[in-house]
Design a protein around this motif. Structure first.
Motif, PDB file in Angstrom:
ATOM      1  N   ALA A 168       5.379  12.493  -2.178  1.00  0.00           N
ATOM      2  CA  ALA A 168       5.543  13.811  -1.558  1.00  0.00           C
ATOM      3  C   ALA A 168       6.995  14.132  -1.240  1.00  0.00           C
ATOM      4  CB  ALA A 168       4.692  13.900  -0.286  1.00  0.00           C
ATOM      5  N   ASN A 169       7.843  13.111  -1.113  1.00  0.00           N
ATOM      6  CA  ASN A 169       9.263  13.327  -0.833  1.00  0.00           C
ATOM      7  C   ASN A 169      10.101  13.444  -2.104  1.00  0.00           C
ATOM      8  OD1 ASN A 169       8.880  13.197   1.993  1.00  0.00           O
ATOM      9  ND2 ASN A 169       8.864  10.958   1.885  1.00  0.00           N
ATOM     10  N   GLY A 170       9.446  13.379  -3.262  1.00  0.00           N
ATOM     11  CA  GLY A 170      10.170  13.493  -4.529  1.00  0.00           C
ATOM     12  C   GLY A 170      10.744  12.182  -5.038  1.00  0.00           C
ATOM     13  N   ASN A 171      10.402  11.074  -4.378  1.00  0.00           N
ATOM     14  CA  ASN A 171      10.877   9.758  -4.820  1.00  0.00           C
ATOM     15  C   ASN A 171       9.922   9.196  -5.867  1.00  0.00           C
ATOM     16  OD1 ASN A 171      12.998   9.703  -2.836  1.00  0.00           O
ATOM     17  ND2 ASN A 171      11.411   9.263  -1.321  1.00  0.00           N
ATOM     18  N   GLU A 172      10.488   8.641  -6.941  1.00  0.00           N
ATOM     19  CA  GLU A 172       9.643   8.037  -7.963  1.00  0.00           C
ATOM     20  C   GLU A 172       8.933   6.828  -7.365  1.00  0.00           C
ATOM     21  OE1 GLU A 172       9.628   6.882 -12.682  1.00  0.00           O
ATOM     22  OE2 GLU A 172      11.532   7.373 -11.721  1.00  0.00           O
ATOM     23  N   ILE A 173       7.623   6.742  -7.579  1.00  0.00           N
ATOM     24  CA  ILE A 173       6.859   5.624  -7.011  1.00  0.00           C
ATOM     25  C   ILE A 173       7.002   4.392  -7.896  1.00  0.00           C
ATOM     26  CG2 ILE A 173       5.194   7.113  -5.818  1.00  0.00           C
ATOM     27  CD1 ILE A 173       3.178   6.450  -8.010  1.00  0.00           C
ATOM     28  N   THR A 174       6.888   3.249  -7.267  1.00  0.00           N
ATOM     29  CA  THR A 174       6.867   1.976  -7.974  1.00  0.00           C
ATOM     30  C   THR A 174       5.442   1.469  -7.908  1.00  0.00           C
ATOM     31  OG1 THR A 174       9.137   1.505  -7.301  1.00  0.00           O
ATOM     32  CG2 THR A 174       7.805  -0.363  -8.034  1.00  0.00           C
ATOM     33  N   LEU A 175       4.845   1.277  -9.065  1.00  0.00           N
ATOM     34  CA  LEU A 175       3.474   0.784  -9.113  1.00  0.00           C
ATOM     35  C   LEU A 175       3.434  -0.673  -8.682  1.00  0.00           C
ATOM     36  CD1 LEU A 175       2.309   2.206 -12.568  1.00  0.00           C
ATOM     37  CD2 LEU A 175       1.987   3.216 -10.308  1.00  0.00           C
ATOM     38  N   ASN A 176       2.345  -1.049  -8.026  1.00  0.00           N
ATOM     39  CA  ASN A 176       2.142  -2.456  -7.708  1.00  0.00           C
ATOM     40  C   ASN A 176       1.947  -3.226  -9.009  1.00  0.00           C
ATOM     41  OD1 ASN A 176       2.323  -2.726  -4.853  1.00  0.00           O
ATOM     42  ND2 ASN A 176       0.374  -1.660  -4.667  1.00  0.00           N
ATOM     43  N   ILE A 236      -4.453   5.842 -11.136  1.00  0.00           N
ATOM     44  CA  ILE A 236      -3.739   7.118 -11.038  1.00  0.00           C
ATOM     45  C   ILE A 236      -4.672   8.210 -11.525  1.00  0.00           C
ATOM     46  CG2 ILE A 236      -1.837   8.503 -11.955  1.00  0.00           C
ATOM     47  CD1 ILE A 236      -0.175   5.941 -12.058  1.00  0.00           C
ATOM     48  N   LEU A 237      -4.784   9.257 -10.732  1.00  0.00           N
ATOM     49  CA  LEU A 237      -5.517  10.458 -11.138  1.00  0.00           C
ATOM     50  C   LEU A 237      -4.449  11.483 -11.500  1.00  0.00           C
ATOM     51  CD1 LEU A 237      -8.175  10.594  -8.266  1.00  0.00           C
ATOM     52  CD2 LEU A 237      -8.292   9.367 -10.441  1.00  0.00           C
ATOM     53  N   GLN A 238      -4.396  11.863 -12.761  1.00  0.00           N
ATOM     54  CA  GLN A 238      -3.366  12.769 -13.259  1.00  0.00           C
ATOM     55  C   GLN A 238      -4.025  14.091 -13.645  1.00  0.00           C
ATOM     56  OE1 GLN A 238      -0.610  10.973 -16.043  1.00  0.00           O
ATOM     57  NE2 GLN A 238      -0.304  12.920 -17.089  1.00  0.00           N
ATOM     58  N   TYR A 239      -3.808  15.126 -12.808  1.00  0.00           N
ATOM     59  CA  TYR A 239      -4.401  16.434 -13.058  1.00  0.00           C
ATOM     60  C   TYR A 239      -3.535  17.183 -14.062  1.00  0.00           C
ATOM     61  CZ  TYR A 239      -6.607  15.145  -8.614  1.00  0.00           C
ATOM     62  OH  TYR A 239      -7.269  14.482  -7.605  1.00  0.00           O
ATOM     63  N   ALA A 276       0.865  -1.182   0.000  1.00  0.00           N
ATOM     64  CA  ALA A 276       0.000   0.000   0.000  1.00  0.00           C
ATOM     65  C   ALA A 276       0.902   1.233   0.000  1.00  0.00           C
ATOM     66  CB  ALA A 276      -0.900   0.001   1.227  1.00  0.00           C
ATOM     67  N   PRO A 277       0.498   2.315  -0.656  1.00  0.00           N
ATOM     68  CA  PRO A 277       1.304   3.531  -0.632  1.00  0.00           C
ATOM     69  C   PRO A 277       1.518   4.010   0.810  1.00  0.00           C
ATOM     70  CG  PRO A 277      -0.471   3.716  -2.243  1.00  0.00           C
ATOM     71  CD  PRO A 277      -0.711   2.464  -1.455  1.00  0.00           C
ATOM     72  N   TYR A 297      -2.040   8.665  -6.453  1.00  0.00           N
ATOM     73  CA  TYR A 297      -1.752   7.262  -6.742  1.00  0.00           C
ATOM     74  C   TYR A 297      -2.561   6.455  -5.740  1.00  0.00           C
ATOM     75  CZ  TYR A 297       0.657   2.743  -6.645  1.00  0.00           C
ATOM     76  OH  TYR A 297       0.938   1.405  -6.654  1.00  0.00           O
ATOM     77  N   ILE A 298      -3.343   5.488  -6.245  1.00  0.00           N
ATOM     78  CA  ILE A 298      -4.258   4.724  -5.406  1.00  0.00           C
ATOM     79  C   ILE A 298      -4.043   3.241  -5.665  1.00  0.00           C
ATOM     80  CG2 ILE A 298      -6.675   4.382  -4.775  1.00  0.00           C
ATOM     81  CD1 ILE A 298      -7.024   7.209  -6.348  1.00  0.00           C
ATOM     82  N   SER A 299      -3.771   2.506  -4.586  1.00  0.00           N
ATOM     83  CA  SER A 299      -3.559   1.071  -4.679  1.00  0.00           C
ATOM     84  C   SER A 299      -3.716   0.470  -3.288  1.00  0.00           C
ATOM     85  CB  SER A 299      -2.152   0.784  -5.221  1.00  0.00           C
ATOM     86  OG  SER A 299      -1.984  -0.584  -5.517  1.00  0.00           O
ATOM     87  N   GLU A 300      -4.116  -0.801  -3.235  1.00  0.00           N
ATOM     88  CA  GLU A 300      -4.227  -1.499  -1.953  1.00  0.00           C
ATOM     89  C   GLU A 300      -5.138  -0.780  -0.959  1.00  0.00           C
ATOM     90  OE1 GLU A 300      -2.503  -4.506  -1.045  1.00  0.00           O
ATOM     91  OE2 GLU A 300      -1.959  -4.638  -3.142  1.00  0.00           O
ATOM     92  N   GLY A 301      -6.149  -0.056  -1.451  1.00  0.00           N
ATOM     93  CA  GLY A 301      -7.094   0.624  -0.572  1.00  0.00           C
ATOM     94  C   GLY A 301      -6.576   1.919   0.030  1.00  0.00           C
ATOM     95  N   GLN A 302      -5.460   2.448  -0.499  1.00  0.00           N
ATOM     96  CA  GLN A 302      -4.862   3.674   0.025  1.00  0.00           C
ATOM     97  C   GLN A 302      -4.564   4.642  -1.118  1.00  0.00           C
ATOM     98  OE1 GLN A 302      -3.899   4.237   3.541  1.00  0.00           O
ATOM     99  NE2 GLN A 302      -5.434   2.621   3.642  1.00  0.00           N
ATOM    100  N   ALA A 303      -4.619   5.944  -0.825  1.00  0.00           N
ATOM    101  CA  ALA A 303      -4.324   6.986  -1.808  1.00  0.00           C
ATOM    102  C   ALA A 303      -3.261   7.926  -1.247  1.00  0.00           C
ATOM    103  CB  ALA A 303      -5.590   7.780  -2.134  1.00  0.00           C
ATOM    104  N   ILE A 304      -2.337   8.348  -2.126  1.00  0.00           N
ATOM    105  CA  ILE A 304      -1.351   9.351  -1.740  1.00  0.00           C
ATOM    106  C   ILE A 304      -1.320  10.444  -2.794  1.00  0.00           C
ATOM    107  CG2 ILE A 304       0.129   7.791  -0.396  1.00  0.00           C
ATOM    108  CD1 ILE A 304       2.080   7.809  -2.852  1.00  0.00           C
ATOM    109  N   ASP A 305      -0.896  11.631  -2.365  1.00  0.00           N
ATOM    110  CA  ASP A 305      -0.675  12.729  -3.295  1.00  0.00           C
ATOM    111  C   ASP A 305       0.609  12.452  -4.071  1.00  0.00           C
ATOM    112  OD1 ASP A 305      -2.904  14.229  -2.478  1.00  0.00           O
ATOM    113  OD2 ASP A 305      -1.773  15.131  -0.843  1.00  0.00           O
ATOM    114  N   ILE A 306       0.588  12.798  -5.346  1.00  0.00           N
ATOM    115  CA  ILE A 306       1.761  12.620  -6.190  1.00  0.00           C
ATOM    116  C   ILE A 306       1.961  13.857  -7.057  1.00  0.00           C
ATOM    117  CG2 ILE A 306       1.602  10.098  -6.280  1.00  0.00           C
ATOM    118  CD1 ILE A 306       0.363  10.445  -9.136  1.00  0.00           C
ATOM    119  N   THR A 307       3.130  13.913  -7.671  1.00  0.00           N
ATOM    120  CA  THR A 307       3.385  14.841  -8.767  1.00  0.00           C
ATOM    121  C   THR A 307       3.800  13.987  -9.953  1.00  0.00           C
ATOM    122  OG1 THR A 307       5.675  15.149  -8.053  1.00  0.00           O
ATOM    123  CG2 THR A 307       4.054  16.783  -7.291  1.00  0.00           C
ATOM    124  N   TRP A 308       3.708  14.555 -11.134  1.00  0.00           N
ATOM    125  CA  TRP A 308       4.079  13.817 -12.337  1.00  0.00           C
ATOM    126  C   TRP A 308       4.808  14.740 -13.292  1.00  0.00           C
ATOM    127  CZ3 TRP A 308       2.280  15.428 -17.062  1.00  0.00           C
ATOM    128  CH2 TRP A 308       1.174  16.295 -17.052  1.00  0.00           C
TER     129      TRP A 308
END
Length: 183
Positions: A112-120, A60-63, A6-7, A87-98
């Motif tokens: 939020a820390n600027g680390n590239e996320i790894t998708l499940n 993923i919700l990409q604004y 989960a994120p 980014y939403i996965s495993e029943g959890q959502a986090i804020d992202i940038t793209w």
């Protein structure tokens, strides 16, 4: 194959409504299967090839910034300049940038820390959303459990109930009736 997670630092996300007005789609999370099932027009969205409901591991919700093409109703959605999202996965959502490095490069998503996320591992659905419509997005978690009602509620636990019981027990003096006992 990667490990599912989960994120980190996410908020509960069991229903996702991207806010599209035409088909009013949404995703519902199935915790047992760890998948988001897609609905639209008030019913499950079915894959014509498999006859099964569309289901995704990640959403993923990409604004995106946007504008109308010159003198027309056609939209120019800018998927190059970068922006925010979820980014939403495993029943959890986090804020992202793209951001995207070039027209043919993949889009990169960052926490939020600027680390590239790894998708499940699994299928991912990306909702491109006009950034001015981000306030129409609804992400909700599970409904809080209702407190169990006591079989024999204790009116002494609720001061208002005690006051009401005392008032009911009082008998006006002019009736001559005895006061009813408080139970």
């Amino acid at each position: 194959m990667g490990k599912e997670a989960a994120p980190a630092g996410g908020t509960p996300a069991t229903t996702i409504k991207p806010g599209y007005s035409v088909n009013a789609p949404w995703f519902d999370y199935n915790a047992e299967e760890k998948l988001y099932y897609r609905f639209q027009y008030g019913e499950p969205q079915i894959d014509e090839l498999t006859s099964g409901q569309l289901a995704y591991k990640n959403v993923i919700l990409q604004y995106c910034p946007w504008e109308n093409y010159e003198d027309s109703a056609y939209l120019h959605i800018n998927v190059m300049s970068g922006g925010s999202g979820k980014y939403i996965s495993e029943g959890q959502a986090i804020d992202i940038t793209w951001k995207k490095d070039s027209e043919w490069a993949p889009t990169h998503y960052y926490d939020a820390n600027g680390n590239e996320i790894t998708l499940n591992p699994g299928k991912t659905w990306i909702c491109i959303i006009q950034d001015t419509n981000a306030d129409q997005v609804e992400i909700t978690g599970p409904e809080p459990a209702a407190p169990e009602a006591a079989e024999n509620p204790d009116p002494a636990a609720d001061q208002d109930a005690v006051q009401g019981a005392e008032n009911l027990a009082e008998t006006p003096e002019d009736t001559g009736a005895e006061a009813a006992p408080v139970q």
